[in-house]
Design an enzyme around this catalytic site. Structure first.
Site, PDB file in Angstrom:
ATOM      1  CD  GLU A  50     -21.504 -40.589   1.051  1.00 18.93           C
ATOM      2  OE1 GLU A  50     -21.145 -41.324   0.084  1.00 18.93           O
ATOM      3  OE2 GLU A  50     -22.075 -39.751   0.851  1.00 18.93           O
ATOM      4  CE1 TYR A  66      -3.954  -2.130  -0.131  1.00 22.83           C
ATOM      5  CE2 TYR A  66      -2.993  -3.206   1.876  1.00 22.83           C
ATOM      6  CZ  TYR A  66      -3.973  -2.913   0.750  1.00 22.83           C
ATOM      7  OH  TYR A  66      -4.837  -4.220   0.677  1.00 22.83           O
TER       8      TYR A  66
END
Length: 656
Positions: free
Chosen positions: A425, A174
């Site tokens: 599952e 920055y």
């Protein structure tokens, strides 16, 4: 004292006591401000939850102080543009945080510089991510105007009751960082040349704040210890060739910053040009900052707060005990689990929802997609008011079909609401495709996430039926109050001659012993590239073939830091990447490709991997189409990523 007790011990910043060793890092959410300059209730709730979760110090994302020099404000409105709105909304935020005995610092920015188009920089620099856009050079008077505005804002921030200020930032490249990097500061006035001049803006800022706020008012600096930059848009994987600021130079700068009056340093590493260090994906190992932070700690007498892949609480506790740094700052892990500090201090590490360092919700959403922040594993992060868990609506039975991550999240959420949940599952284990994703050497957090889900489901009493593929007829006969289909996705098999000769991506991950030393990967999306990266780390010869103009762009595009690091690693390790190249045939000893100019070429390989993507498994959804109380989530809606799967699983279960 247990291994984790040190995490709960206090420390001081300029006489202000922080109740434990955890700080919450400054993170941009894109929800901090409304159009009148108020800090939003949404942001207040977000910070309040993290104060409740145990963070002793919280730091805002960068707040704008300049309304005169920069042409637009990428970090929100300037505080002094609407001072009364800031004052009143600050009170609400500070009251919420202080009620938890936490401290709140405002992070004030001098500006973003060349990181974004149109913003002025120290010199006329190439704008990050562009080839020829140049940032205008700040005049000496403009620099002084920006510093003056920051100092004036600091005085007002103190008046509003904030506990301290963190200066943004000699990190991530920055504006203030650009002053302190040789490759981006070519000035010949008082703000360029010597290190004293390159740090003059940082010196004038802290001196100005101390003059208007008092010498005892805490002021810290967010500070990169190594920039890993060769030049504009050229990052480095190692410090060799550093043209920004070396670790040795940063240690020298740290001493100078202390002498100027800074009360603490919040250290990390990297800039936008080396984003893989600044916002590190899972390819960067946890705790990589420890040694650098230790060198800084030994060089100064002020607290050093260490950030950057600090997600191993046990290792952090040990490093604190060894004096490598003073405190820990967590960004992404604190987004993933706002109660991280409380759990870590209690030694309940297994209860922490793991951050997987994917950068998908926190970084990509805000910086690439320009939408408010979220989190791949915590869908309510920064959305707590809108998406909070609802209380259950009576006694209900819920069926979830499919125990991938979308199904597990749906089952977990429904159970937390008090519903009776059965999770079906068809295989012998929970997790679906994250089992394969967690198998890579650099993705252990995904394996940890699966373990976390399994533990959550067990503790919540979810009835899990493994090796059970529930049918449409069984679902209809069950007369459940709600059915959530999370049947996932299967490997895509486009009609390319010989495709059955290739190993699927899932088979390659599950059975690495099948892979030879010369590997060709058909498909340069995230899955294919991560397989290639894992194999090249083992010393294999890898070629990646991609139809699009770039790798890691198909489907749910990967976050920029992840893309940048994979590309850098591929270049450094000699991976051959063929883009705009079509696979026309899979052979016994390789593949045939057609390039953009129409020419064909055969590429020899010991192993060819089909990483051409996945398609939704819609069979059960189609059989139940039209049934009431049935919804489909995750990959069954279209193959995507963990962020999409978790979000859809949560929202579906929270709406029952």
């Amino acid at each position: 004292m247990s291994n984790f007790d040190i995490l709960g011990t206090p420390f001081e910043i300029a006489g202000v006591t922080i109740r434990n060793r955890y700080a919450f890092s400054p993170v941009t959410t894109a929800t901090q401000w409304d159009d009148k300059g108020n800090i939003t209730p949404r942001y207040i709730r977000y910070m309040e939850d993290r104060a409740k979760g145990g963070f002793g110090l919280l730091v805002t994302g960068a707040m704008t102080t300049d309304s005169l020099v920069d042409p637009y404000q990428a970090t929100g409105p300037a505080i002094m543009a609407a001072p009364e709105a800031f004052r009143e909304s600050s009170k609400a935020l500070l009251d919420a945080v202080h009620a938890q005995n936490s401290k709140m610092f405002a992070q004030l920015t001098l500006g973003l510089g060349r990181n974004y188009p149109g913003l002025p920089s120290t010199s006329e620099n190439i704008v990050f991510g562009t080839a020829d856009q140049l940032s205008p050079e700040l005049t000496t008077e403009q620099i002084k105007t920006k510093i003056r505005q920051l100092v004036e804002t600091a005085a007002f921030v103190k008046e509003c009751g904030w506990d301290g200020i963190e200066v943004h930032a000699m990190h991530w490249g920055y504006l203030l960082d650009q002053f302190a990097m040789k490759c981006f500061n070519r000035r010949t006035d008082e703000y360029g040349g010597s290190w004293e001049n390159m740090l003059r803006a940082a010196k004038e800022i802290v001196e100005g704040i101390k003059e208007v706020c008092g010498k005892d008012y805490p002021v810290g600096m967010r500070f990169s210890l190594e920039t890993y930059v060769k030049g504009a848009n050229e990052g480095l994987l190692t410090p060799d060739g550093e043209q920004g600021r070396t670790l040795e130079e940063s240690i020298m700068c740290a001493k100078m910053l202390e002498s100027y009056g800074y009360d603490y340093l919040s250290v990390d590493t990297g800039v936008y040009d080396s984003f893989w260090y600044a916002c590190s994906p899972m390819y960067i190992p946890q705790s990589f900052m420890f040694d650098m932070a230790e060198k800084c700690t030994k060089a100064v007498n002020i607290p050093v707060i260490c950030g950057g892949r600090m997600n191993d609480a046990e290792a952090c506790a040990e490093a604190l005990a060894d004096g490598k740094f003073t405190a820990i700052t967590l960004g992404r892990p604190g987004i993933a689990d706002p109660e991280y500090p409380n759990k870590a201090i209690a030694g309940e590490i297994g209860k922490i929802r793991p951050c997987i360092a994917c950068n998908a919700g926190c970084f990509k959403s805000v910086c690439m997609d320009q939408v408010p922040m979220t989190c791949a594993v915590n869908p309510i992060a920064a959305n707590e008011i809108e998406l909070d868990l609802k209380p259950g609506n009576g006694k209900k039975n819920v069926i979830v079909a499919g125990a991938g991550i979308a199904g597990m999240e749906a089952a977990r959420t429904a159970a937390k609401r008090g519903y009776d949940v059965t999770l079906y599952e068809k295989t012998d284990r929970l997790g679906g495709h994250i089992n394969e994703a967690g198998s890579h050497s650099f993705k252990k957090e995904i394996e940890q996430l699966n373990i976390w889900y399994i533990k959550e489901l067990r503790e919540l009493g979810v009835n899990v039926e493994l090796n059970t593929e529930i049918t449409a007829a069984e679902i209809k006969a069950a007369h459940a109050d709600a059915v959530i289909l999370a049947t996932g996705s299967v490997t895509s098999m486009p009609p390319i001659p010989g495709i059955e000769k290739a190993i699927t991506a899932l088979d390659a991950i599950n059975n690495p012993s099948k892979l030879g030393n010369k590997i060709v990967i058909a498909g340069g999306g995230l899955v294919g590239c991560e397989i290639g990266y894992d194999e090249v780390l083992k010393g294999k010869q890898v070629t990646v073939v991609e139809l699009m103009k770039d790798i890691m762009a198909a489907g749910a595009a990967a976050p920029l830091p992840n893309i940048m690091m994979i590309k850098a690693e591929f270049a450094a390790r000699g991976v051959s990447v063929l883009t705009e190249t079509k696979v026309t045939e899979f052979c016994d000893d390789g593949i045939v490709v057609e390039k953009a100019d129409g020419t064909k070429e055969q590429i020899e390989a010991d192993t060819v991997i089909n990483a051409l993507g996945f398609r939704a498994d819609r069979k059960l959804a189609e059989e139940l189409e039209g049934c009431a109380n049935v919804c489909t989530v995750g990959d069954a809606n279209g193959a995507a990523n963990i962020l999409k799967a978790v979000a859809e699983g949560y929202r579906a279960a929270n709406s029952i």
